[in-house]
Design an enzyme around this catalytic site. Structure first.
Site, PDB file in Angstrom:
ATOM      1  N   HIS A 201       0.836  -1.202   0.000  1.00  0.00           N
ATOM      2  CA  HIS A 201       0.000   0.000   0.000  1.00  0.00           C
ATOM      3  C   HIS A 201       0.871   1.252   0.000  1.00  0.00           C
ATOM      4  O   HIS A 201       2.005   1.248   0.460  1.00  0.00           O
ATOM      5  CB  HIS A 201      -0.925   0.039   1.231  1.00  0.00           C
ATOM      6  CG  HIS A 201      -0.183   0.095   2.544  1.00  0.00           C
ATOM      7  ND1 HIS A 201       0.419  -1.013   3.124  1.00  0.00           N
ATOM      8  CD2 HIS A 201       0.065   1.126   3.399  1.00  0.00           C
ATOM      9  CE1 HIS A 201       0.986  -0.669   4.270  1.00  0.00           C
ATOM     10  NE2 HIS A 201       0.802   0.630   4.458  1.00  0.00           N
ATOM     11  N   LEU A 202       0.308   2.319  -0.533  1.00  0.00           N
ATOM     12  CA  LEU A 202       0.838   3.671  -0.403  1.00  0.00           C
ATOM     13  C   LEU A 202      -0.090   4.469   0.497  1.00  0.00           C
ATOM     14  O   LEU A 202      -1.296   4.196   0.568  1.00  0.00           O
ATOM     15  CB  LEU A 202       0.913   4.372  -1.758  1.00  0.00           C
ATOM     16  CG  LEU A 202       1.867   3.847  -2.824  1.00  0.00           C
ATOM     17  CD1 LEU A 202       1.651   4.605  -4.124  1.00  0.00           C
ATOM     18  CD2 LEU A 202       3.316   3.984  -2.372  1.00  0.00           C
TER      19      LEU A 202
END
Length: 367
Positions: A201-202
């Protein structure tokens, strides 16, 4: 900064599903983005409208109001913000023991998020060869740092561990250009560098304050590789820069260097934002991507000093306690931020070894 999403209780029965957000390069906002900000873009309206809707529906762990914020006295202009609820209400971080720890479906992961937590499905308009990653999900962080704090997720069912990929970073860079707000930023924490969920994830969020890392001039380090050294900032960093919308090469360069760091047993944080060219000056801003190599740490950080993740390294300090918020000095904060980072001579050596200059035939020299 920890990734959080509930997945522990069903959402309201009328929680809406995600909106398909299909875009093309013609929607990138390449001019006129400056402080204090401009009219929101279609992307800003879609993200913030859906985010506020989920806040009103009670899908977050707490209601986020206006947070006390102050700029610490000093040259670095550090932005401190008091957010005690995040410290007490968020899920405890997962136990991370290795930079190469595999994805574990038995631990919390993003396949468990409630349907209403997903705001958008970002998808590029069809054209040319289909990319390896053709869409990402934009989901709320249920323990938000700031307004519009979201996670950018590749298909969760793929079960990818938290190691940055060019495909996901490419989407993150495009999201920055889709926003008309200079305060929209994207970032990444690796395993051993304050990642709290081992599922790719970012982070993305809005912060209504400029940061020094966006305007400070940089020293050319490997100009032929597009790499500079950002020194006069809260936490010295390796800097990549792109002036236009050709982002694939930028994402590949950043992730190639990040993979080289991981192969040498180093953790890293990354931060993407609009910013001035490395030399500074009055040219129209492009995209800056900062990379902080660091010694990995697998123990929770204790004490009142700020944690050291992507936000803190960039100069944004979310703090859990009012006493620390009121008393923290720039000198104390800088000591905490720089403690896990590599000394500058080692940073220079690593860059030269991991990104050697091409030879005259365009090939890397033999080693």
């Amino acid at each position: 900064m920890a990734a959080a999403s509930s997945g522990e209780q069903p959402g309201p029965p009328d929680a809406p599903g995600p909106e398909d957000f299909v875009y093309g390069e013609d929607e990138f906002v390449l001019q006129g983005v400056a402080w204090p900000g401009a009219a929101p873009s279609r992307f800003d309206r879609a993200l913030l409208g859906a985010w506020q809707d989920r806040m009103a529906r009670g899908l977050f762990r707490y209601r986020l109001g206006e947070l006390p914020t102050r700029v610490l006295p000093g040259a670095m202009r550090l932005v401190a913000q008091l957010n005690p609820q995040r410290a007490t209400e968020r899920r405890p971080p997962q136990a991370i023991r290795s930079l190469t720890q595999p994805f574990d479906p038995q631990q919390f992961n993003f396949t468990r998020i409630r349907p209403g937590e997903v705001l958008l499905r970002l998808r590029r308009r069809a054209g040319g060869d289909p990319p390896p990653l053709d869409r990402v999900l934009v989901a709320i962080n249920v323990s938000p740092l700031e307004r519009g704090h979201v996670l950018l997720l590749p298909e969760p069912a793929l079960g990818l561990p938290q190691a940055l990929t060019p495909q996901l970073l490419h989407f993150g860079l495009e999201a920055v250009l889709l926003s008309a707000q200079p305060g929209f930023r994207v970032g990444f924490n690796s395993l051993g560098a304050s990642a709290s969920v081992n599922h790719l994830h970012l982070h993305a969020f809005y912060l209504a304050h400029p940061l020094r890392v966006e305007s400070a001039p940089a020293e050319p380090l490997l100009p032929e590789r597009g790499l500079a050294l950002l020194r006069d900032v809260p936490a010295p960093a390796l800097l990549f820069y792109a002036a236009g919308a050709d982002l694939r090469g930028l994402a590949e360069a950043v992730c190639g260097l990040a993979a080289g760091l991981a192969a040498r047993g180093l953790a890293y944080n990354a931060f993407a934002t609009r910013g001035a060219p490395p030399a500074g000056g009055e040219a129209a801003p492009g995209l800056r991507v900062l990379l902080w190599p660091r010694r990995p740490s697998f123990e929770p950080e204790a004490g009142a000093a700020p944690a050291v993740a992507l936000c803190e390294l960039a100069g944004y300090l979310p703090l859990p306690a009012a006493a620390a918020f009121q008393a923290l000095s720039e000198a104390e904060a800088l000591r905490a931020l720089r403690r896990p980072l590599l000394p500058e001579p080692e940073l220079r050596r690593l860059a030269a070894e991991l990104l050697p200059p091409p030879d005259t035939a365009g090939r890397r020299p033999d080693t």
